[in-house]
Enzyme design. Structure first.
Site, mmCIF file in Angstrom:
data_model
loop_
_atom_site.group_PDB
_atom_site.id
_atom_site.type_symbol
_atom_site.label_atom_id
_atom_site.label_comp_id
_atom_site.label_asym_id
_atom_site.label_seq_id
_atom_site.Cartn_x
_atom_site.Cartn_y
_atom_site.Cartn_z
ATOM 1 N N GLU A 38 75.601 65.730 27.188
ATOM 2 C CA GLU A 38 75.118 64.362 27.306
ATOM 3 C C GLU A 38 75.444 63.668 25.983
ATOM 4 O O GLU A 38 75.095 64.187 24.921
ATOM 5 C CB GLU A 38 73.599 64.356 27.536
ATOM 6 C CG GLU A 38 73.104 62.952 27.790
ATOM 7 C CD GLU A 38 71.601 62.853 28.037
ATOM 8 O OE1 GLU A 38 70.915 63.894 28.045
ATOM 9 O OE2 GLU A 38 71.135 61.718 28.193
ATOM 10 N N ARG A 263 70.091 80.559 25.795
ATOM 11 C CA ARG A 263 70.643 79.658 24.780
ATOM 12 C C ARG A 263 70.629 80.328 23.414
ATOM 13 O O ARG A 263 69.857 81.245 23.159
ATOM 14 C CB ARG A 263 69.898 78.333 24.760
ATOM 15 C CG ARG A 263 68.453 78.409 24.344
ATOM 16 C CD ARG A 263 67.704 77.144 24.701
ATOM 17 N NE ARG A 263 68.177 75.989 23.955
ATOM 18 C CZ ARG A 263 68.633 74.867 24.528
ATOM 19 N NH1 ARG A 263 68.686 74.756 25.819
ATOM 20 N NH2 ARG A 263 69.029 73.857 23.789
ATOM 21 N N LYS A 273 69.246 68.174 19.850
ATOM 22 C CA LYS A 273 69.791 66.897 19.408
ATOM 23 C C LYS A 273 68.679 65.917 19.055
ATOM 24 O O LYS A 273 68.812 65.137 18.125
ATOM 25 C CB LYS A 273 70.670 66.301 20.520
ATOM 26 C CG LYS A 273 72.073 66.876 20.512
ATOM 27 C CD LYS A 273 72.903 66.282 21.631
ATOM 28 C CE LYS A 273 72.463 66.832 22.956
ATOM 29 N NZ LYS A 273 73.357 66.478 24.073
HETATM 30 P P1 ATP Z 1 69.799 69.590 23.178
HETATM 31 O O1 ATP Z 1 68.426 69.968 23.647
HETATM 32 O O2 ATP Z 1 70.150 70.111 21.854
HETATM 33 O O3 ATP Z 1 70.053 68.126 23.314
HETATM 34 P P2 ATP Z 1 71.030 69.946 25.630
HETATM 35 O O4 ATP Z 1 71.109 71.194 26.412
HETATM 36 O O5 ATP Z 1 70.109 68.902 26.109
HETATM 37 O O6 ATP Z 1 70.764 70.332 24.157
HETATM 38 P P3 ATP Z 1 73.489 68.915 26.517
HETATM 39 O O7 ATP Z 1 74.324 67.868 25.937
HETATM 40 O O8 ATP Z 1 72.833 68.651 27.811
HETATM 41 O O9 ATP Z 1 72.415 69.285 25.436
HETATM 42 O O10 ATP Z 1 74.242 70.305 26.559
HETATM 43 C C1 ATP Z 1 75.585 70.498 26.915
HETATM 44 C C2 ATP Z 1 75.774 71.961 27.196
HETATM 45 O O11 ATP Z 1 75.502 72.741 26.038
HETATM 46 C C3 ATP Z 1 74.837 72.433 28.277
HETATM 47 O O12 ATP Z 1 75.596 73.162 29.225
HETATM 48 C C4 ATP Z 1 73.851 73.298 27.565
HETATM 49 O O13 ATP Z 1 73.427 74.341 28.374
HETATM 50 C C5 ATP Z 1 74.648 73.807 26.364
HETATM 51 N N1 ATP Z 1 73.770 74.115 25.236
HETATM 52 C C6 ATP Z 1 72.947 73.264 24.592
HETATM 53 N N2 ATP Z 1 72.249 73.907 23.637
HETATM 54 C C7 ATP Z 1 72.646 75.202 23.664
HETATM 55 C C8 ATP Z 1 72.299 76.383 22.927
HETATM 56 N N3 ATP Z 1 71.395 76.351 21.947
HETATM 57 N N4 ATP Z 1 72.913 77.544 23.237
HETATM 58 C C9 ATP Z 1 73.827 77.571 24.210
HETATM 59 N N5 ATP Z 1 74.199 76.520 24.942
HETATM 60 C C10 ATP Z 1 73.625 75.333 24.687
HETATM 61 MG MG MG Z 2 70.007 67.359 27.298
#
Ligand code: ATP
Ligand code: MG
Length: 554
Positions: A38, A263, A273
């Site tokens: 995102e 994760r 983020k």
């Molecule tokens: P954040 O909570 O940091 O914003 P998010 O999962 O909401 O992370 P996205 O932009 O939706 O962020 O994530 C893009 C991809 O990265 C998703 O497929 C998510 O599963 C993966 N991802 C995010 N954080 C991790 C992590 N700590 N370890 C492995 N994969 C991750």
């Molecule tokens: Mg997200």
């Protein structure tokens, strides 16, 4: 920019085994994965893990990987983030096959919602978000049906069209899937699939005032792109039944499958983020690319290489159980990567001037120095030596404790690649601080001359005072003191006050040519990166990437 040269063979993991089976059984003919960020912030090391997993998996089976911006929430998204994400993925060494925006599928998603309505599987609800939450039930209690649940198909089609036309304010109507309010899986209790949001979208502008919810949009995006293996983190495991429901009931021709892995969590690191944005917004750090940040741009500015990050991601593997990886492991991989590549050089932090009183004035001699003692192919260079040099303040003590083998009055040490020097005298300033040493050198003891007359216990590094170049060294400690922060506690209270230490010093004159992102090993200190933000033509700034030693080995 680094490019990926060859396909790497990743260690086996459960997702790879599934892909193998699916190809063997003919269930899929070509693997298609995606990385779906995102665009609401900069990518972090957790994302790097997901990027490596998706790209390397597809790569290994000659498949495809899409970079897809999951931009279905207009409020938090921004093109600045889109650009930074593209740059980070490319820097990591991956080339996406398709570049997509989920928002380009809004029309198709809308039409798929109509399919649900026509099948009697979705309805417009007038209840508020609070009311919907309150009637959802709990893990032990079923939810209750909305009074609007039995609306006719015609009425729902009409209302949904009017939602799209802008007739309702934010929150006045939602579209819900009609599944089962008493399902043991709460995600199947008539989840909201569309909401009204009157907001400008970074890609679609003001074309829409209804937006699909993530849980509805994501399976459709995967299906539209023909993704075969949709890899996400474990929090989405309970969403899988709804994911499958959406693909099936919306009658998507391609059927993607979702697989979950744990994760990445790192010690002393916030990995969200939202929290990282808070650090930036509250100016606790110098932007998203502050070298203390676990963002890909921060790690890059700190001096981590794409190769080290890829190796790290590969080595930690793909698990289905929660774990926290020691951040020292990431350090291990950057040391390994730079060990044979980085020029080894002398940098003096907190300098102390030494006058070698018996060295001829105006004489300068050039001494040989290996560029990397562990990698002879890197050759040698010549460094100047003359009557005045700098050593580190820490390498002299007026009243040393036992077993201090560096300089103190009357003691002799070896200057790296030069001569033995002996301290005879020192000068203090008005505050009692030692500001200059007077030493003598022994011409017989020149490095490489085969001198065996006597031994000294200490070797210290130095730079020639006349030719040395002033430099700034930025030393880092973890930004967050411990890992006990949880979603509620303010991690901002756990900030390490010593996370950045700025020290002045000198480096060898051959550093004149150093360019942003050049990496060096400074003897006895560690690996450093020329900071791309603060370095100018007359100011050299080095970021400590990692110290030389670690107690951690993999
Ligand atoms: P954040 O909570 O940091 O914003 P998010 O999962 O909401 O992370 P996205 O932009 O939706 O962020 O994530 C893009 C991809 O990265 C998703 O497929 C998510 O599963 C993966 N991802 C995010 N954080 C991790 C992590 N700590 N370890 C492995 N994969 C991750
Ligand atoms: Mg997200």
């Amino acid at each position: 920019m680094e490019t990926k040269s060859t396909t790497v063979s990743t260690p086996s993991n459960f997702i790879k085994n599934i892909v193998n089976e699916d190809l063997k059984s003919g269930k899929v003919s070509q693997v298609i994965t995606r990385f779906p960020p995102e665009p609401n912030g900069y990518l972090h090391i957790g994302h790097a893990k997901s990027i490596c997993l998706n790209f390397e998996l597809a790569d290994e089976f000659k498949g495809l990987t899409n970079l897809r911006f999951d931009d279905t929430n207009p409020v938090k998204e921004d093109t600045e983030y889109v650009e930074s994400i593209k740059a980070d993925v490319a820097w990591l060494g991956f080339q996406w096959d398709g570049l997509f925006f989920a928002s380009n599928y809004f029309e198709e998603m809308y039409n798929r919602a109509l399919v649900l309505i026509r099948k009697g599987l979705a309805y417009v609800d007038n209840q508020t978000a609070d009311e919907i939450r309150e009637t959802r039930g709990t893990l032990t209690q079923p939810g209750t049906n909305s009074p609007y649940r039995e609306r006719s198909v015609e009425e729902n089609l009409d209302l949904f069209e009017r939602m799209r036309a802008g007739e309702f304010k934010d929150g006045e109507r939602v579209l819900r899937a009609k599944i089962d309010m008493s399902s043991p899986n709460i995600n199947l209790r008539d989840p909201i699939i569309y909401r009204v949001v009157h907001a400008h979208h970074h890609n679609t502008g003001d074309a829409w005032c209804i937006y699909p919810m993530y849980a509805f949009a994501h399976p459709l995006e995967d299906a539209i792109e023909g993704v075969t293996h949709s890899i996400c983190t474990l929090e989405f495991e309970d969403q899988r039944p709804f994911y499958d429901w959406v693909v099936r009931e919306c009658e998507m021709p391609n059927v993607p499958r979702q697989y979950e892995f744990a994760r990445l969590n790192l010690t002393n690191t916030v990995m969200s983020k939202r929290k990282l944005k808070q650090l930036v917004d509250e100016k606790a750090v110098d932007g998203w690319d502050d070298p203390r940040m676990p963002t890909i741009s921060g790690l890059r500015r700190r001096g981590f290489t794409a190769e080290a990050i890829r190796n790290f991601s590969r080595e930690i593997g793909v698990a289905r159980s929660y774990s926290v990886v020691d951040s020292k492991m990431l350090d291990h991989f950057i040391r390994e990567d730079l060990k044979l590549k980085a020029l080894r050089t002398m940098g003096v932090l907190n300098p102390l001037k030494v006058v070698i009183t018996n060295y001829p004035e105006d004489q300068v001699e050039m001494l040989d120095m290996e560029n990397n003692a562990e990698n002879p192919e890197m050759g040698t260079r010549q460094i100047p030596f003359s009557r005045e040099i700098y050593i580190e303040q820490d390498d002299f003590m007026e009243n040393p404790p036992n077993k201090y083998f560096r300089l103190f009055p009357g003691n002799e040490v070896r200057l790296k690649n030069a001569y033995f020097i002996k301290c005879n005298d020192f000068i203090k300033d008005e505050n009692g601080k030692v500001v200059e040493l007077h030493c003598t050198y022994d011409v017989e003891t020149k490095s490489g001359s085969g001198f065996t007359g006597r031994k000294v216990k200490g070797t210290i590094h130095w730079v020639d005072a006349k030719s040395a170049i002033p430099a700034e060294f930025r030393l880092y400690e973890p930004l967050i003191l411990d890992n006990e922060e949880n979603e509620d506690a303010s991690f901002l209270e756990n900030l390490n006050p010593n996370s950045l230490q700025i020290i002045q010093g000198f480096v060898e004159d051959n550093m004149k040519q150093a360019q942003p992102h050049d990496k060096f090993q400074f003897f006895r200190h560690g690996y450093f990166n020329v900071d791309p933000k603060h370095t100018t033509s007359d100011r050299l700034v080095f970021n400590l990437i990692v110290s030389l030693k670690s107690s951690f080995e993999v």
